[in-house]
Scaffold this motif. Structure first.
Motif, mmCIF file in Angstrom:
data_model
loop_
_atom_site.group_PDB
_atom_site.id
_atom_site.type_symbol
_atom_site.label_atom_id
_atom_site.label_comp_id
_atom_site.label_asym_id
_atom_site.label_seq_id
_atom_site.Cartn_x
_atom_site.Cartn_y
_atom_site.Cartn_z
ATOM 1 N N GLY A 129 0.787 -1.227 0.000
ATOM 2 C CA GLY A 129 0.000 0.000 0.000
ATOM 3 C C GLY A 129 0.816 1.273 0.000
ATOM 4 N N GLY A 130 2.120 1.159 -0.227
ATOM 5 C CA GLY A 130 2.972 2.333 -0.259
ATOM 6 C C GLY A 130 3.167 2.870 -1.668
ATOM 7 N N ASP A 131 3.989 3.885 -1.788
ATOM 8 C CA ASP A 131 4.285 4.496 -3.087
ATOM 9 C C ASP A 131 5.672 4.067 -3.547
ATOM 10 N N ALA A 132 5.786 3.805 -4.843
ATOM 11 C CA ALA A 132 7.075 3.424 -5.420
ATOM 12 C C ALA A 132 8.087 4.548 -5.218
ATOM 13 N N ILE A 133 9.347 4.189 -5.099
ATOM 14 C CA ILE A 133 10.402 5.175 -4.881
ATOM 15 C C ILE A 133 11.344 5.204 -6.083
ATOM 16 N N PRO A 134 12.014 6.328 -6.325
ATOM 17 C CA PRO A 134 12.979 6.403 -7.425
ATOM 18 C C PRO A 134 14.346 5.867 -7.010
ATOM 19 N N MET A 135 15.172 5.560 -7.992
ATOM 20 C CA MET A 135 16.496 5.017 -7.720
ATOM 21 C C MET A 135 17.389 5.994 -6.973
ATOM 22 N N ASN A 136 17.157 7.304 -7.145
ATOM 23 C CA ASN A 136 18.080 8.257 -6.510
ATOM 24 C C ASN A 136 18.049 8.201 -4.989
ATOM 25 N N ARG A 137 17.050 7.543 -4.409
ATOM 26 C CA ARG A 137 17.033 7.376 -2.946
ATOM 27 C C ARG A 137 18.267 6.608 -2.463
ATOM 28 N N PHE A 138 18.825 5.763 -3.343
ATOM 29 C CA PHE A 138 19.962 4.930 -2.960
ATOM 30 C C PHE A 138 21.301 5.537 -3.378
ATOM 31 N N ARG A 139 21.278 6.663 -4.062
ATOM 32 C CA ARG A 139 22.467 7.434 -4.415
ATOM 33 C C ARG A 139 23.566 6.574 -5.059
ATOM 34 N N PRO A 140 23.205 5.836 -6.136
ATOM 35 C CA PRO A 140 24.209 4.987 -6.781
ATOM 36 C C PRO A 140 25.129 5.789 -7.700
ATOM 37 N N ASN A 141 26.307 5.220 -7.949
ATOM 38 C CA ASN A 141 27.188 5.740 -8.990
ATOM 39 C C ASN A 141 26.893 5.090 -10.335
ATOM 40 N N VAL A 142 26.604 3.786 -10.305
ATOM 41 C CA VAL A 142 26.359 3.013 -11.525
ATOM 42 C C VAL A 142 25.062 2.230 -11.350
ATOM 43 N N VAL A 143 24.158 2.382 -12.325
ATOM 44 C CA VAL A 143 22.914 1.616 -12.335
ATOM 45 C C VAL A 143 22.958 0.666 -13.527
ATOM 46 N N VAL A 144 22.635 -0.595 -13.277
ATOM 47 C CA VAL A 144 22.708 -1.629 -14.305
ATOM 48 C C VAL A 144 21.305 -1.983 -14.792
ATOM 49 N N ALA A 145 21.154 -2.076 -16.107
ATOM 50 C CA ALA A 145 19.922 -2.566 -16.728
ATOM 51 C C ALA A 145 20.214 -3.908 -17.392
ATOM 52 N N GLY A 146 19.208 -4.795 -17.443
ATOM 53 C CA GLY A 146 19.355 -6.030 -18.201
ATOM 54 C C GLY A 146 19.559 -7.277 -17.373
ATOM 55 N N TRP A 147 19.797 -7.135 -16.063
ATOM 56 C CA TRP A 147 19.842 -8.319 -15.213
ATOM 57 C C TRP A 147 18.406 -8.682 -14.852
ATOM 58 N N PRO A 148 17.905 -9.827 -15.305
ATOM 59 C CA PRO A 148 16.489 -10.145 -15.068
ATOM 60 C C PRO A 148 16.156 -10.419 -13.617
ATOM 61 N N GLU A 149 17.126 -10.899 -12.856
ATOM 62 C CA GLU A 149 16.858 -11.278 -11.465
ATOM 63 C C GLU A 149 17.258 -10.156 -10.510
ATOM 64 N N PRO A 150 16.366 -9.743 -9.605
ATOM 65 C CA PRO A 150 16.731 -8.717 -8.620
ATOM 66 C C PRO A 150 17.956 -9.126 -7.803
ATOM 67 N N HIS A 151 18.768 -8.148 -7.469
ATOM 68 C CA HIS A 151 19.937 -8.302 -6.594
ATOM 69 C C HIS A 151 21.023 -9.197 -7.196
ATOM 70 N N THR A 152 21.084 -9.222 -8.523
ATOM 71 C CA THR A 152 22.187 -9.913 -9.185
ATOM 72 C C THR A 152 23.516 -9.287 -8.787
ATOM 73 N N GLU A 153 23.521 -7.992 -8.491
ATOM 74 C CA GLU A 153 24.756 -7.314 -8.091
ATOM 75 C C GLU A 153 25.376 -7.931 -6.838
ATOM 76 N N ASP A 154 24.566 -8.595 -6.005
ATOM 77 C CA ASP A 154 25.085 -9.277 -4.819
ATOM 78 C C ASP A 154 26.025 -10.423 -5.191
#
Length: 287
Positions: free
Chosen positions: A170-195
């Motif tokens: 029931g909450g509102d979606a948040i933007p990526m800038n909340r996490f203040r990343p340097n590099v954002v990756v697109a194309g990894w189908p599975e969440p948290h592949t960066e782990d």
């Protein structure tokens, strides 16, 4: 199979202030060029952060003249432009009570500008020419005035998975800038592949995993207005991203070291050269 690519790049000239999105960036030992070369400190040298001063998010520092000048701006206030002092008068500074070093004192006019904006004494300092501060984790690397690492890496699939859970609650979606990343990756189908990435490359840059990113209260701050918007995303992350081996905090994103310098562009393909074995986190033994 989808191809992973660099979706976004950003650097943060002054630690804790607004980020600057870019289409390409030079990457050195301490991360994207100009990233967290400056920070604000209290009279005793302790760094200032959005953790206690969320209004910092609404202030912006813009690099001018290839790094020789800095323009400061904020909502409804006059801009201030100062010349950067690479060396000169210094003062003792500290981060988290664990790293103690020195910073180069900048223009007193900037100190007054920030003090008025933030409502408490604040002084602007820059890294010294000989600044050296190792990170921690699997790949150590170097960092400027960042928390402890050269790069913060997140992925769009991780944000999509988080926002789906937030919406279901029931909450509102948040933007990526909340996490203040340097590099954002697109194309990894599975969440948290960066782990799971131990070593990867993009453009001419090689990147090594250091540790999972344990999140403080900053992701609850609206990065456009500098206002607290909690309890999300921390509340939802706590339901599935609690990390007992990291003091019980919640994680989102990967902290990384620069293994080979170069240039990054939005759109660069990301190649993973080595994965972390399933179920393992080698950084646990480094803390």
């Amino acid at each position: 199979m989808s191809v992973a690519k660099v979706a976004a790049l950003a650097y943060y000239p002054v630690k804790g202030l607004s980020g600057v999105p870019v289409e390409h960036a030079e990457v050195g030992p301490t991360g994207l060029r100009h990233d967290r070369n400056f920070m604000l400190v209290e009279p005793d040298g302790t760094f200032l952060s959005q953790r206690s001063l969320p209004a910092m998010a609404s202030l912006r520092a813009e690099i001018l003249s290839d790094g020789d000048a800095l323009r400061l701006s904020g909502p409804g206030v006059p801009d201030l432009e100062i010349q950067v002092r690479y060396d000169g008068k210094r003062r003792d500074v500290s981060l988290f009570g664990k790293w103690f070093g020195q910073g180069v004192v900048q223009d007193p006019a900037a100190d007054s500008w920030f003090t008025e904006r933030l409502g408490k004494p604040a002084a602007l300092v820059r890294v010294t020419p000989e600044h050296e501060r190792p990170g921690w984790g699997v790949h150590l690397g170097q960092t400027g005035f960042g928390d402890a690492h050269a790069l913060m890496i997140t992925s769009l699939s991780s944000l999509d998975g988080l926002n789906q859970r937030i919406l279901e609650r029931g909450g509102d979606a948040i933007p990526m800038n909340r996490f203040r990343p340097n590099v954002v990756v697109a194309g990894w189908p599975e969440p948290h592949t960066e782990d799971k990435v131990l070593r990867m490359s993009a453009g001419s840059v090689e990147i090594g995993y250091s540790a999972r990113s344990i999140r403080c209260a900053v992701p609850t701050v609206d990065q456009a207005t500098g206002e607290k918007r909690g309890p999300e995303p921390t509340r939802t992350l706590a339901t599935y991203r609690r990390q007992p081996d990291y003091g019980g905090g919640v994680s989102f994103g990967m902290k990384a070291a620069v293994l080979a310098e170069g240039t990054l562009h939005v759109g660069d393909e990301i190649l993973v050269h080595e994965w972390i074995p399933a179920g393992a986190d080698p950084a646990r033994t480094e803390r």
